[in-house]
Design a protein around this motif. Structure first.
Motif, mmCIF file in Angstrom:
data_model
loop_
_atom_site.group_PDB
_atom_site.id
_atom_site.type_symbol
_atom_site.label_atom_id
_atom_site.label_comp_id
_atom_site.label_asym_id
_atom_site.label_seq_id
_atom_site.Cartn_x
_atom_site.Cartn_y
_atom_site.Cartn_z
ATOM 1 N N ILE A 1 51.400 33.691 104.538
ATOM 2 C CA ILE A 1 51.692 34.710 103.521
ATOM 3 C C ILE A 1 52.239 34.074 102.253
ATOM 4 N N PHE A 2 53.229 33.196 102.401
ATOM 5 C CA PHE A 2 53.852 32.600 101.213
ATOM 6 C C PHE A 2 52.935 31.593 100.520
ATOM 7 N N LEU A 3 52.031 30.965 101.276
ATOM 8 C CA LEU A 3 51.065 30.070 100.644
ATOM 9 C C LEU A 3 50.096 30.825 99.746
ATOM 10 N N ASN A 4 49.822 32.074 100.103
ATOM 11 C CA ASN A 4 48.852 32.871 99.352
ATOM 12 C C ASN A 4 49.498 33.875 98.402
ATOM 13 N N LEU A 5 50.825 33.925 98.387
ATOM 14 C CA LEU A 5 51.521 34.829 97.469
ATOM 15 C C LEU A 5 51.548 34.210 96.079
ATOM 16 N N PRO A 6 51.044 34.891 95.065
ATOM 17 C CA PRO A 6 51.020 34.305 93.719
ATOM 18 C C PRO A 6 52.407 33.933 93.224
ATOM 19 N N ALA A 7 52.496 32.798 92.538
ATOM 20 C CA ALA A 7 53.784 32.333 92.022
ATOM 21 C C ALA A 7 54.398 33.359 91.081
ATOM 22 N N VAL B 1 61.854 27.328 94.157
ATOM 23 C CA VAL B 1 61.989 26.788 95.514
ATOM 24 C C VAL B 1 61.118 27.564 96.497
ATOM 25 N N LEU B 2 61.139 28.891 96.408
ATOM 26 C CA LEU B 2 60.349 29.715 97.322
ATOM 27 C C LEU B 2 58.850 29.474 97.132
ATOM 28 N N ASN B 3 58.455 29.148 95.916
ATOM 29 C CA ASN B 3 57.048 28.873 95.653
ATOM 30 C C ASN B 3 56.604 27.545 96.245
ATOM 31 N N LYS B 4 57.518 26.592 96.330
ATOM 32 C CA LYS B 4 57.127 25.248 96.754
ATOM 33 C C LYS B 4 57.378 24.970 98.224
#
Length: 251
Positions: free
Chosen positions: A98-104, A127-130
């Motif tokens: 989910i977080f890999l595909n959630l737009p930054a 941080v949450l994006n990376k």
């Protein structure tokens, strides 16, 4: 021979890029659309003399450093746990996807809405994006650990610190350096977006300011100032570290 060719190839590549820039500026014929390199010297010198460029560059670097360290630490721990435990992997893999595909951009906006327009929200958004990218790379490294070497460590009753230093880290080093290099490249770009949307200083803020004024020269001055710093970090820190950690494989 390759040791001397590499810098020459890099210089030739950068020279070709400079020539392309000059040709594009000449064809455009309008400095307000695309200034030539020498037309940026005066604005850059003015920003340096006033102290604005060092200040905003320093603020961006501070955010990049904090975000990088936190993302590498947290993502590394999560990825290692997922790679060593199938149960942990089954639980956390859906979150990772989910977080890999959630737009930054979505994470940045949500952090600003939930936490506020402050430094905590800015760092948290980056941080949450990376973290998912780091976790995915370290997970693959943890899965690739040699079980025979691990068994040898148990037979010889090596201490946890010794196992970490001489067994785990050498095997994980290529994955850690890959996560660090890709992480730094992504993090500083996300930091610029974070500053563009909700901070009152930094390179992203300055780009936003001069974008509103349609000042292409100043946008390029601030953009290239940070790109040069990141190129220096890549060439002077990350690449030498990567060569060092890979040296044992060629031994």
């Amino acid at each position: 021979m390759p040791v001397f060719r590499l810098p020459l190839e890099r210089l030739a590549s950068l020279g070709a890029l400079l020539v392309l820039w000059l040709v594009a500026a000449e064809l455009t014929g309008d400095p307000t659309v695309l200034p030539a390199p020498w037309e940026m010297v005066a604005p850059a010198a003015k920003e340096l003399a006033s102290g604005a460029l060092p200040f905003h560059l320093g603020m961006t670097l501070w955010r990049v450093a904090w975000s990088f360290c936190l993302a590498m630490a947290l993502g590394g721990l999560i990825g290692f746990a997922m790679g060593r435990s199938e149960r942990v992997d089954r639980w956390l893999d859906p979150w990772l996807v989910i977080f890999l595909n959630l737009p930054a951009l979505v994470l940045i906006v949500l952090c600003y809405l939930w936490i506020g327009l402050n430094e905590t929200a800015a760092i948290a958004a980056v941080v949450l994006n990376k973290i998912p990218n780091v976790a995915a790379l370290i997970r693959e490294g943890a899965r690739a650990l040699d079980p025979q070497v691990d068994a040898m460590a148990r037979v010889y009753r090596l201490s946890p610190l010794t196992r970490l230093r001489h067994i785990l880290l050498p095997q994980l080093a290529p994955f850690i350096t890959a996560a660090a290099r890709s992480g730094l490249a992504v993090i500083w770009k996300i930091v610029l977006v974070v500053e563009f949307l909700g901070r009152s200083n930094g390179i992203g803020f300055q780009i936003h300011l001069h974008f509103q004024q349609f000042d292409v020269a100043m946008v390029l001055v601030y953009a290239f100032s940070f790109i040069l710093v990141m190129l220096a970090v890549e060439g002077l820190v990350l690449q030498p570290v990567e060569r060092r950690v890979r040296r044992w494989r060629a031994a």
